[in-house]
Design a protein around this motif. Structure first.
Motif, PDB file in Angstrom:
ATOM      1  N   LEU A 308      44.812  11.783  21.435  1.00 41.75           N
ATOM      2  CA  LEU A 308      45.600  10.557  21.580  1.00 41.75           C
ATOM      3  C   LEU A 308      44.965   9.592  22.582  1.00 41.75           C
ATOM      4  O   LEU A 308      45.292   8.410  22.592  1.00 41.75           O
ATOM      5  CB  LEU A 308      47.019  10.890  22.048  1.00 41.75           C
ATOM      6  CG  LEU A 308      47.914  11.651  21.075  1.00 41.75           C
ATOM      7  CD1 LEU A 308      49.260  11.941  21.721  1.00 41.75           C
ATOM      8  CD2 LEU A 308      48.108  10.867  19.781  1.00 41.75           C
ATOM      9  N   ILE A 309      44.072  10.111  23.432  1.00 44.07           N
ATOM     10  CA  ILE A 309      43.415   9.262  24.426  1.00 44.07           C
ATOM     11  C   ILE A 309      42.251   8.528  23.764  1.00 44.07           C
ATOM     12  O   ILE A 309      41.284   9.144  23.324  1.00 44.07           O
ATOM     13  CB  ILE A 309      42.892  10.094  25.612  1.00 44.07           C
ATOM     14  CG1 ILE A 309      44.028  10.942  26.216  1.00 44.07           C
ATOM     15  CG2 ILE A 309      42.270   9.184  26.651  1.00 44.07           C
ATOM     16  CD1 ILE A 309      45.149  10.145  26.810  1.00 44.07           C
ATOM     17  N   THR A 310      42.357   7.219  23.696  1.00 42.01           N
ATOM     18  CA  THR A 310      41.313   6.417  23.060  1.00 42.01           C
ATOM     19  C   THR A 310      40.052   6.390  23.908  1.00 42.01           C
ATOM     20  O   THR A 310      38.949   6.620  23.411  1.00 42.01           O
ATOM     21  CB  THR A 310      41.821   4.985  22.826  1.00 42.01           C
ATOM     22  OG1 THR A 310      43.003   5.036  22.018  1.00 42.01           O
ATOM     23  CG2 THR A 310      40.762   4.142  22.138  1.00 42.01           C
ATOM     24  N   SER A 311      40.212   6.093  25.185  1.00 42.33           N
ATOM     25  CA  SER A 311      39.051   6.059  26.080  1.00 42.33           C
ATOM     26  C   SER A 311      39.530   5.920  27.513  1.00 42.33           C
ATOM     27  O   SER A 311      40.721   5.681  27.771  1.00 42.33           O
ATOM     28  CB  SER A 311      38.111   4.895  25.730  1.00 42.33           C
ATOM     29  OG  SER A 311      38.731   3.650  26.008  1.00 42.33           O
ATOM     30  N   GLU A 312      38.594   6.063  28.442  1.00 44.65           N
ATOM     31  CA  GLU A 312      38.883   5.843  29.858  1.00 44.65           C
ATOM     32  C   GLU A 312      38.524   4.411  30.224  1.00 44.65           C
ATOM     33  O   GLU A 312      37.479   3.898  29.812  1.00 44.65           O
ATOM     34  CB  GLU A 312      38.086   6.818  30.722  1.00 44.65           C
ATOM     35  CG  GLU A 312      38.303   6.644  32.215  1.00 44.65           C
ATOM     36  CD  GLU A 312      37.473   7.604  33.052  1.00 44.65           C
ATOM     37  OE1 GLU A 312      37.272   7.332  34.248  1.00 44.65           O
ATOM     38  OE2 GLU A 312      37.011   8.629  32.494  1.00 44.65           O
ATOM     39  N   ARG A 313      39.405   3.755  30.973  1.00 45.65           N
ATOM     40  CA  ARG A 313      39.145   2.394  31.441  1.00 45.65           C
ATOM     41  C   ARG A 313      39.436   2.330  32.939  1.00 45.65           C
ATOM     42  O   ARG A 313      40.123   3.195  33.492  1.00 45.65           O
ATOM     43  CB  ARG A 313      40.035   1.389  30.686  1.00 45.65           C
ATOM     44  CG  ARG A 313      39.880   1.430  29.167  1.00 45.65           C
ATOM     45  CD  ARG A 313      38.615   0.775  28.679  1.00 45.65           C
ATOM     46  NE  ARG A 313      38.711  -0.675  28.717  1.00 45.65           N
ATOM     47  CZ  ARG A 313      39.209  -1.419  27.723  1.00 45.65           C
ATOM     48  NH1 ARG A 313      39.650  -0.836  26.613  1.00 45.65           N
ATOM     49  NH2 ARG A 313      39.251  -2.734  27.824  1.00 45.65           N
ATOM     50  N   SER A 314      38.953   1.302  33.590  1.00 42.85           N
ATOM     51  CA  SER A 314      39.208   1.151  35.020  1.00 42.85           C
ATOM     52  C   SER A 314      40.445   0.284  35.233  1.00 42.85           C
ATOM     53  O   SER A 314      40.809  -0.534  34.376  1.00 42.85           O
ATOM     54  CB  SER A 314      38.000   0.520  35.710  1.00 42.85           C
ATOM     55  OG  SER A 314      37.761  -0.777  35.212  1.00 42.85           O
ATOM     56  N   LEU A 315      41.085   0.451  36.388  1.00 38.49           N
ATOM     57  CA  LEU A 315      42.312  -0.288  36.663  1.00 38.49           C
ATOM     58  C   LEU A 315      42.115  -1.797  36.612  1.00 38.49           C
ATOM     59  O   LEU A 315      43.013  -2.530  36.193  1.00 38.49           O
ATOM     60  CB  LEU A 315      42.862   0.101  38.036  1.00 38.49           C
ATOM     61  CG  LEU A 315      43.644   1.420  38.124  1.00 38.49           C
ATOM     62  CD1 LEU A 315      44.070   1.677  39.561  1.00 38.49           C
ATOM     63  CD2 LEU A 315      44.858   1.401  37.207  1.00 38.49           C
ATOM     64  N   ASP A 316      40.936  -2.268  37.007  1.00 37.65           N
ATOM     65  CA  ASP A 316      40.733  -3.718  37.003  1.00 37.65           C
ATOM     66  C   ASP A 316      40.544  -4.277  35.592  1.00 37.65           C
ATOM     67  O   ASP A 316      40.405  -5.485  35.406  1.00 37.65           O
ATOM     68  CB  ASP A 316      39.583  -4.127  37.923  1.00 37.65           C
ATOM     69  CG  ASP A 316      38.266  -3.460  37.560  1.00 37.65           C
ATOM     70  OD1 ASP A 316      38.208  -2.764  36.518  1.00 37.65           O
ATOM     71  OD2 ASP A 316      37.291  -3.618  38.321  1.00 37.65           O
ATOM     72  N   GLU A 317      40.539  -3.393  34.581  1.00 35.95           N
ATOM     73  CA  GLU A 317      40.479  -3.827  33.187  1.00 35.95           C
ATOM     74  C   GLU A 317      41.859  -3.824  32.529  1.00 35.95           C
ATOM     75  O   GLU A 317      41.973  -3.969  31.308  1.00 35.95           O
ATOM     76  CB  GLU A 317      39.565  -2.893  32.375  1.00 35.95           C
ATOM     77  CG  GLU A 317      38.109  -2.898  32.756  1.00 35.95           C
ATOM     78  CD  GLU A 317      37.311  -1.921  31.898  1.00 35.95           C
ATOM     79  OE1 GLU A 317      36.725  -2.358  30.891  1.00 35.95           O
ATOM     80  OE2 GLU A 317      37.304  -0.723  32.233  1.00 35.95           O
ATOM     81  N   ALA A 318      42.907  -3.652  33.300  1.00 38.65           N
ATOM     82  CA  ALA A 318      44.241  -3.435  32.735  1.00 38.65           C
ATOM     83  C   ALA A 318      44.699  -4.559  31.820  1.00 38.65           C
ATOM     84  O   ALA A 318      45.311  -4.309  30.776  1.00 38.65           O
ATOM     85  CB  ALA A 318      45.250  -3.230  33.860  1.00 38.65           C
ATOM     86  N   VAL A 319      44.422  -5.802  32.171  1.00 42.06           N
ATOM     87  CA  VAL A 319      44.853  -6.922  31.320  1.00 42.06           C
ATOM     88  C   VAL A 319      44.205  -6.809  29.942  1.00 42.06           C
ATOM     89  O   VAL A 319      44.866  -6.978  28.908  1.00 42.06           O
ATOM     90  CB  VAL A 319      44.516  -8.271  31.981  1.00 42.06           C
ATOM     91  CG1 VAL A 319      44.776  -9.417  31.002  1.00 42.06           C
ATOM     92  CG2 VAL A 319      45.349  -8.465  33.248  1.00 42.06           C
ATOM     93  N   ALA A 320      42.921  -6.496  29.903  1.00 44.58           N
ATOM     94  CA  ALA A 320      42.230  -6.323  28.626  1.00 44.58           C
ATOM     95  C   ALA A 320      42.785  -5.122  27.865  1.00 44.58           C
ATOM     96  O   ALA A 320      42.930  -5.158  26.638  1.00 44.58           O
ATOM     97  CB  ALA A 320      40.732  -6.157  28.859  1.00 44.58           C
ATOM     98  N   VAL A 321      43.111  -4.051  28.600  1.00 48.99           N
ATOM     99  CA  VAL A 321      43.661  -2.847  27.969  1.00 48.99           C
ATOM    100  C   VAL A 321      44.983  -3.164  27.277  1.00 48.99           C
ATOM    101  O   VAL A 321      45.197  -2.801  26.117  1.00 48.99           O
ATOM    102  CB  VAL A 321      43.855  -1.730  29.015  1.00 48.99           C
ATOM    103  CG1 VAL A 321      44.708  -0.602  28.444  1.00 48.99           C
ATOM    104  CG2 VAL A 321      42.505  -1.181  29.457  1.00 48.99           C
ATOM    105  N   PHE A 322      45.875  -3.866  27.977  1.00 50.55           N
ATOM    106  CA  PHE A 322      47.165  -4.193  27.375  1.00 50.55           C
ATOM    107  C   PHE A 322      47.010  -5.199  26.236  1.00 50.55           C
ATOM    108  O   PHE A 322      47.791  -5.191  25.286  1.00 50.55           O
ATOM    109  CB  PHE A 322      48.139  -4.695  28.438  1.00 50.55           C
ATOM    110  CG  PHE A 322      48.727  -3.579  29.261  1.00 50.55           C
ATOM    111  CD1 PHE A 322      49.618  -2.680  28.696  1.00 50.55           C
ATOM    112  CD2 PHE A 322      48.381  -3.408  30.590  1.00 50.55           C
ATOM    113  CE1 PHE A 322      50.150  -1.642  29.439  1.00 50.55           C
ATOM    114  CE2 PHE A 322      48.896  -2.378  31.335  1.00 50.55           C
ATOM    115  CZ  PHE A 322      49.789  -1.482  30.762  1.00 50.55           C
ATOM    116  N   GLY A 323      46.000  -6.039  26.327  1.00 53.42           N
ATOM    117  CA  GLY A 323      45.715  -6.934  25.201  1.00 53.42           C
ATOM    118  C   GLY A 323      45.302  -6.151  23.973  1.00 53.42           C
ATOM    119  O   GLY A 323      45.738  -6.452  22.844  1.00 53.42           O
TER     120      GLY A 323
END
Length: 337
Positions: A308-323
């Motif tokens: 279910l985990i698509t990938s690891e991202r960094s916290l400063d990418e959160a806006v892009a992640v939610f997009g």
């Protein structure tokens, strides 16, 4: 381990407004534990809060509530010690109010007002009540990517505790999001042979097939009207699907309205079907301590949800992640602050 005075954290200021800030690291009181967040995952509730706000997530405030980590400080009387690897959920019942005393811990009068939010940060403070009841040592063989999913799986366990399933039970799940896929995985692990997953997102349906479901497009569901499903589990949180879900139940069947719709919305149902076909409607909310223990047991016994985990991202990418999540790209992303 030296604990810094400040930490990085994501703060939801308002809908569509996230800030990456420095905050003071909280100090644990009696029974509390301070956890260094090793993994925290995105959630549909967090996405709703980011897009339009959420009544249970205050703004401005911390975001994130699915976590696993390491205890770096423990208050007097805590059952944990520094260095413990832990997994847990973000709430616990008081076990003293009227709801708790009648066996409905998920409806505890204070469970929502005392939830732990803010795991999208380097550290999170877990209050004594939660730490005592719903935080556990993570076995070394249980990967972080599985342990971090204890909280959403506990919601699934709460719903499944309301029904009886056997290998021959026929179940339809509508909505191939993370929760719908967890229902598929849990039901197949419990021995249910015929699980059908319906939805629109082809990549998510394909993932459901990997978990062991038969898949069908949402547009093709009408062929199952007044079908033979013992249970229909709604996981979209949309009024349209709530209203149609009973159409797919057998006579005497049960519909589980799991997905939460936007506040103030109303749904209507065919009263003939509900009454004369004796359709049961259930709407499970949150979880009690038994559901958490059940979900933990499933994970320890080998229920693998890591896909279910698509990938690891960094916290400063959160806006892009939610997009990406809002656009239907990916399932769950993991942050490792």
């Amino acid at each position: 381990m030296a604990i810094p005075q400040t930490m990085s954290a994501l703060i939801l200021q308002a809908p569509n407004q996230l800030t990456y800030v420095k905050r003071e690291v909280p100090q644990p009181g009696p029974g509390d534990i301070l956890v260094k967040v090793l993994a925290t995952t995105t959630c549909g509730t967090d996405l709703k809060a980011y897009l339009r706000g959420h009544p249970l997530i205050p703004m401005p405030g911390g975001l994130g509530h699915e976590y696993s980590g390491e205890v770096v400080a423990a208050g007097v009387g805590s059952k944990f010690t520094v260095g413990d690897q832990v997994m847990g959920v973000h709430s616990a019942p008081c076990q003293a109010c009227a709801s708790c005393l009648r066996g409905q811990e998920n409806l505890c009068e204070t469970v929502t007002s005392t939830m732990v939010l803010g795991t999208y940060a380097e550290y999170v403070l877990i209050p004594a009540r939660v730490a005592r009841l719903n935080v556990f040592i993570r076995p070394p063989e249980l990967a972080l990517e599985n342990a971090v999913l204890l909280e959403p799986l506990s919601c699934v366990a709460q719903a499944l505790s309301l029904i009886d399933v056997a290998s021959s039970t026929r179940i339809l799940i509508i909505g191939p999001g993370a929760i719908g896929l967890m229902f598929v995985a849990a039901l197949r692990a419990l021995g249910v042979e015929d699980v059908v997953l319906a939805g629109r997102n082809e990549s998510r349906l394909a993932l459901g097939e990997q978990f062991g479901a038969r898949i069908t497009k949402y547009a093709e569901l009408d062929q199952h009207r007044e079908g033979n499903f013992d249970y229909v589990i709604e996981c979209t949180g949309t009024v349209e699907v709530w209203e149609k879900a009973p159409d797919y139940s057998r006579r005497g069947g049960t519909v589980i309205l799991f997905g939460g719709c936007a506040g103030g919305t109303r749904a209507s149902f065919d009263t003939r079907r509900i009454h004369y076909d004796q359709i049961t409607l259930l709407s499970p909310f949150h979880f009690g301590t038994k559901a958490v223990l059940d979900a933990r047991k499933w994970l320890i016994e080998g229920l693998d949800l890591s896909r279910l985990i698509t990938s690891e991202r960094s916290l400063d990418e959160a806006v892009a992640v939610f997009g990406d999540l809002a656009a239907g790209k990916g399932m769950k992303y993991v942050f490792k602050p």
